[in-house]
Write an enzyme that holds these catalytic residues in place. Structure first.
Site, PDB file in Angstrom:
ATOM      1  N   HIS A 109       0.839  -1.202   0.000  1.00  0.00           N
ATOM      2  CA  HIS A 109       0.000   0.000   0.000  1.00  0.00           C
ATOM      3  C   HIS A 109       0.873   1.251   0.000  1.00  0.00           C
ATOM      4  O   HIS A 109       2.018   1.223   0.419  1.00  0.00           O
ATOM      5  CB  HIS A 109      -0.936  -0.012   1.207  1.00  0.00           C
ATOM      6  CG  HIS A 109      -2.143  -0.872   0.972  1.00  0.00           C
ATOM      7  ND1 HIS A 109      -3.417  -0.482   1.270  1.00  0.00           N
ATOM      8  CD2 HIS A 109      -2.240  -2.104   0.414  1.00  0.00           C
ATOM      9  CE1 HIS A 109      -4.266  -1.434   0.908  1.00  0.00           C
ATOM     10  NE2 HIS A 109      -3.573  -2.443   0.409  1.00  0.00           N
ATOM     11  N   GLU A 110       0.300   2.334  -0.494  1.00  0.00           N
ATOM     12  CA  GLU A 110       1.046   3.584  -0.727  1.00  0.00           C
ATOM     13  C   GLU A 110       2.325   3.284  -1.516  1.00  0.00           C
ATOM     14  O   GLU A 110       3.445   3.591  -1.077  1.00  0.00           O
ATOM     15  CB  GLU A 110       1.370   4.316   0.591  1.00  0.00           C
ATOM     16  CG  GLU A 110       0.163   4.796   1.356  1.00  0.00           C
ATOM     17  CD  GLU A 110      -0.453   3.701   2.213  1.00  0.00           C
ATOM     18  OE1 GLU A 110       0.301   2.856   2.721  1.00  0.00           O
ATOM     19  OE2 GLU A 110      -1.691   3.688   2.361  1.00  0.00           O
ATOM     20  N   GLU A 112      -1.777  -1.075  -3.751  1.00  0.00           N
ATOM     21  CA  GLU A 112      -2.840  -0.076  -3.690  1.00  0.00           C
ATOM     22  C   GLU A 112      -2.554   0.927  -4.810  1.00  0.00           C
ATOM     23  O   GLU A 112      -2.645   0.580  -5.977  1.00  0.00           O
ATOM     24  CB  GLU A 112      -2.884   0.544  -2.292  1.00  0.00           C
ATOM     25  CG  GLU A 112      -4.158   1.292  -2.027  1.00  0.00           C
ATOM     26  CD  GLU A 112      -4.208   1.904  -0.653  1.00  0.00           C
ATOM     27  OE1 GLU A 112      -5.295   1.967  -0.084  1.00  0.00           O
ATOM     28  OE2 GLU A 112      -3.158   2.370  -0.139  1.00  0.00           O
ATOM     29  N   GLU A 115     -11.461   2.080   1.338  1.00  0.00           N
ATOM     30  CA  GLU A 115     -11.316   2.693   2.664  1.00  0.00           C
ATOM     31  C   GLU A 115     -11.914   4.103   2.685  1.00  0.00           C
ATOM     32  O   GLU A 115     -12.387   4.563   3.716  1.00  0.00           O
ATOM     33  CB  GLU A 115      -9.846   2.719   3.089  1.00  0.00           C
ATOM     34  CG  GLU A 115      -8.974   3.570   2.205  1.00  0.00           C
ATOM     35  CD  GLU A 115      -7.482   3.393   2.504  1.00  0.00           C
ATOM     36  OE1 GLU A 115      -7.125   2.597   3.357  1.00  0.00           O
ATOM     37  OE2 GLU A 115      -6.692   4.072   1.833  1.00  0.00           O
TER      38      GLU A 115
HETATM   39  C1  NOJ Z   1      -3.553   2.876   4.615  1.00  0.00           C
HETATM   40  C2  NOJ Z   1      -3.881   1.599   3.904  1.00  0.00           C
HETATM   41  O1  NOJ Z   1      -4.356   1.826   2.631  1.00  0.00           O
HETATM   42  C3  NOJ Z   1      -4.888   0.867   4.741  1.00  0.00           C
HETATM   43  O2  NOJ Z   1      -5.332  -0.285   4.061  1.00  0.00           O
HETATM   44  C4  NOJ Z   1      -4.284   0.517   6.075  1.00  0.00           C
HETATM   45  O3  NOJ Z   1      -5.269  -0.039   6.871  1.00  0.00           O
HETATM   46  C5  NOJ Z   1      -3.742   1.776   6.755  1.00  0.00           C
HETATM   47  N1  NOJ Z   1      -2.951   2.540   5.883  1.00  0.00           N
HETATM   48  C6  NOJ Z   1      -2.874   1.420   7.943  1.00  0.00           C
HETATM   49  O4  NOJ Z   1      -1.732   0.744   7.525  1.00  0.00           O
END
Ligand code: NOJ
Length: 668
Positions: free
Chosen positions: A449-450, A468, A474
């Protein structure tokens, strides 16, 4: 001004010498002859153009760099042109199809400075049936060692002012913006992939492949024109790329597709990455997973320790039990480790990747999960503190390996890495690569992610399962703008989706949002199911809580939908309006079909001619009820069976924000 003068523009004013050796123009045609790349010296500048079916798609466009080492200057001569043709196939360990054909014609054009140090570089062009790729090579040579790229000057001079779907490169973080549609000439500086539709309903997508030790490519229109110029994400000191010969840039790619199916089925990006470097792939397993994630984002649990801590031994056992009894493969444990207490985004250096919170018994849980046949998925949120993470990397993955944890979700929530560098800079690219390679050595799959925008590295490291780099579900828990509009999921398969698997995390069955009542998943249940087919990822989350799924008949679809495919076909669609995609299961004769719409209700007629002509099938259909509507009645889903065959034309009525999901398997 002085600084400017120190930069030497390379690749300029080569005309004289090209004229001298009579090789001013090099053409490379795709194997089917429809796409032709022309390289020429134009008015002294080396340029390329692209034609398809006799019409110009990319007008003469500049190539080259600004460097800070100085004196790599024109004129250049074409020293050599080497041609090659390849037609091969290779199999993916997982993917949207199994066997990939890699067929192209290539020209490697070597240019040399005529005067001074006589340094060399090359441009390699590949013409595929589905588009083109090119990259720069700087061979090892006595007079060019370490150098810095201060600008890449590659341009894409589009022949028309096409509408394009884009997200901004510098306004917004982590590629988590909503896509906007605007003419090319009015784009901001935007990220790639950049998808455009031509007046005749064809598609052009510019992206890059094999981003390994370089900065990510962004694009901006030059002076409000249709000429898109490269903007590389800089380091904090303004340098774009630190390089040392021998050095190659990533590939720049332009997919030219006749329709949306061609766009999604282009494998140029994967074909321009290196073959797999992992010998034993037995531990790499696509699958579906659940976790406490949604409940945390809805503020019912916390990552931090305390009375609402989500990742407790007891809670995780409940999720493991649920996964085991519903044919799912994994359980994600966010907030299991030390470092979450307090402001974790600012204090990323507090994260410990092999120290669990006292109420999370890692050993007991990994044993428990193993007895149930469930994979525990670890979580490495770094708060963007990459140096802290790198200092623990070996230990962290050794810890996973010892406990039989074969997947980890990584995260980099912070505007900057180490409070300094951008995620898409060369710094970020190097870090992500290091994590993927280290994880591979310890047999750990990564859900990142990120990230930096994906560019097909999963061909080389198939443990890079999904990422991601998209505004995912989210946002439907907490964003201040109400959540992702229904059209969002009809756009991302053709924009961000072209860059590779997306961990979007759908699966909502309960649309209530107690903490942010104005924000919600703008979808019906049937559309949530359809997304498992429409949006591709080899790891897919069923993101809602077990209580929402228990005894819900529609959960059957999440149980049966595969995550690994033999074939993918986009049946119909219009970006921003609707999509219908069919995929064939890799491990059975069943097909799955997902159809989704934006905020408008839509009646689709879908031909099932992809089915085997000699067979009868039964379609199990999960569709919107006639009264369904994402705003007022999202849960109204109908499940029914229907005999179908290759001659069937299916009538599907999609509700506003709705969809339909089908399994079509052989049978009477
Ligand atoms: C952002 C992420 O996209 C999400 O999936 C995650 O729960 C939070 N950061 C914490 O790591």
């Amino acid at each position: 001004m002085k600084k400017f003068l120190n930069f030497a523009y390379i690749l300029i004013a080569a005309g004289v010498l090209f004229a001298c050796d009579g090789r001013r123009r090099v053409q490379i045609a795709s194997p089917d002859g429809r796409t032709v790349i022309s390289f020429a010296t134009g008015d002294g500048l080396p340029v390329y153009s692209v034609d398809k079916d006799g019409g110009t798609v990319i007008n003469p466009s500049q190539l080259g760099f600004s460097l800070s080492v100085g004196d790599l200057t024109a004129p250049f001569r074409i020293k050599k042109v080497t041609r090659a043709s390849v037609d091969e196939t290779w199999d993916q360990p997982w993917g949207e199809e199994v066997t990939v054909r890699n067929r192209f014609n290539e020209a490697r054009i070597e240019l040399q400075e005529v005067f001074g140090k006589k340094r060399l570089f090359r441009i390699v062009f590949r013409a595929f049936d589905e588009g083109i790729g090119f990259r720069y090579e700087f061979p090892e040579q006595p007079n060019l060692g370490a150098f810095e790229i201060t600008d890449e000057r590659t341009e894409f001079a589009l022949a028309e002012d096409h509408p394009a779907w884009s997200i901004p490169a510098y306004r917004g973080e982590y590629y988590e913006s909503l896509y906007e549609k605007s003419p090319v000439s009015r784009l901001d500086t935007v990220c790639v992939p950049l998808t455009m539709e031509t007046a005749s309903g064809k598609f052009i997508a510019i992206h890059e492949a094999n981003l390994t030790d370089y900065a990510a490519m962004n694009l901006y229109p030059v002076d409000g024109s249709t000429v898109l110029r490269t903007d590389l994400t800089p380091w904090s000191n303004g340098i774009k790329v630190y390089a040392k010969t021998p050095f190659v840039s990533p590939w720049r790619t332009v997919t030219l597709a006749d329709d949306l199916n061609g766009l999604v089925n282009s494998r140029i990006m994967l074909n321009l990455n290196e073959p797999c470097r992992i010998d034993d792939l037995s531990w790499i397993r696509p699958g579906k997973y659940v976790g406490i994630w949604w409940a945390i984002h809805q503020d019912r649990f916390t990552w931090s320790q305390g009375p609402r801590h989500g990742a407790t031994t007891q809670n995780m056992k409940r999720y493991i039990d649920f996964a085991a009894s519903h044919h799912l493969q994994g359980v994600l444990a966010e907030g299991w480790n030390k470092g979450w207490d307090g402001d974790w985004v600012s204090n990323g250096s507090d994260f410990r990747f092999s120290e669990a919170c006292p109420d999370f018994d890692t050993e007991a849980l990994s044993r428990y999960a193993a007895t149930k046949g469930i994979a525990l998925i670890g979580h490495h949120e770094t708060g963007g503190a990459t140096l802290n993470y790198e200092s623990q990397l070996e230990e962290a993955f050794a810890f996973c390996s010892r406990l039989g944890i074969h997947s980890v979700k990584t995260g980099y929530v912070n505007a900057l890495l180490d409070k300094k560098e951008r995620h898409s800079s060369q710094y970020g690219v190097r870090h992500y690569r290091k994590v993927i390679e280290t994880a591979a050595r310890y047999h750990v799959m990564i859900d990142n992610h990120e990230p930096v925008m994906p560019t097909g590295l999963q061909r080389t490291y198939p443990n890079l399962m999904t990422q991601e780099g998209v505004r995912g579900q989210e946002y439907d828990a907490w964003s201040t703008d109400g959540g992702n509009p229904p059209e969002h999921t009809t756009i991302v398969p053709f924009t961000r989706g072209l860059a590779g698997p997306m961990d979007f995390t759908f699966g909502t069955f309960n649309f209530k949002n107690p903490v942010h009542p104005q924000t919600r998943v703008q979808s019906t249940i049937a559309k949530q199911l359809a997304l498992y087919v429409v949006i591709y990822s080899p790891l897919q989350m069923a993101s809602d809580v077990p209580e929402s799924y228990e005894n819900h008949p529609a959960f059957e679809f999440i149980e049966i939908v595969p995550v690994d495919w033999a074939q993918t076909i986009v049946l119909q669609g219009a970006i921003g309006d609707y999509v219908a995609t069919a995929r064939k299961d890799k491990h059975s004769e069943a097909w799955f079909l997902g159809a989704i719409t934006d905020e408008n209700a839509r009646d689709l007629k879908l031909s099932l001619s992809v089915l085997d002509r000699d067979r009868k099938y039964v379609a199990r259909i999960f569709r919107d009820d006639a009264q369904a509507n994402w705003k007022t009645n999202p849960a109204a889903v109908v499940i029914e069976d229907m005999p179908v065959d290759a001659a069937t034309v299916l009538d599907l009525s999609l509700a506003p924000g709705g969809g339909a999901a089908l399994r079509i398997q052989p049978g009477e």
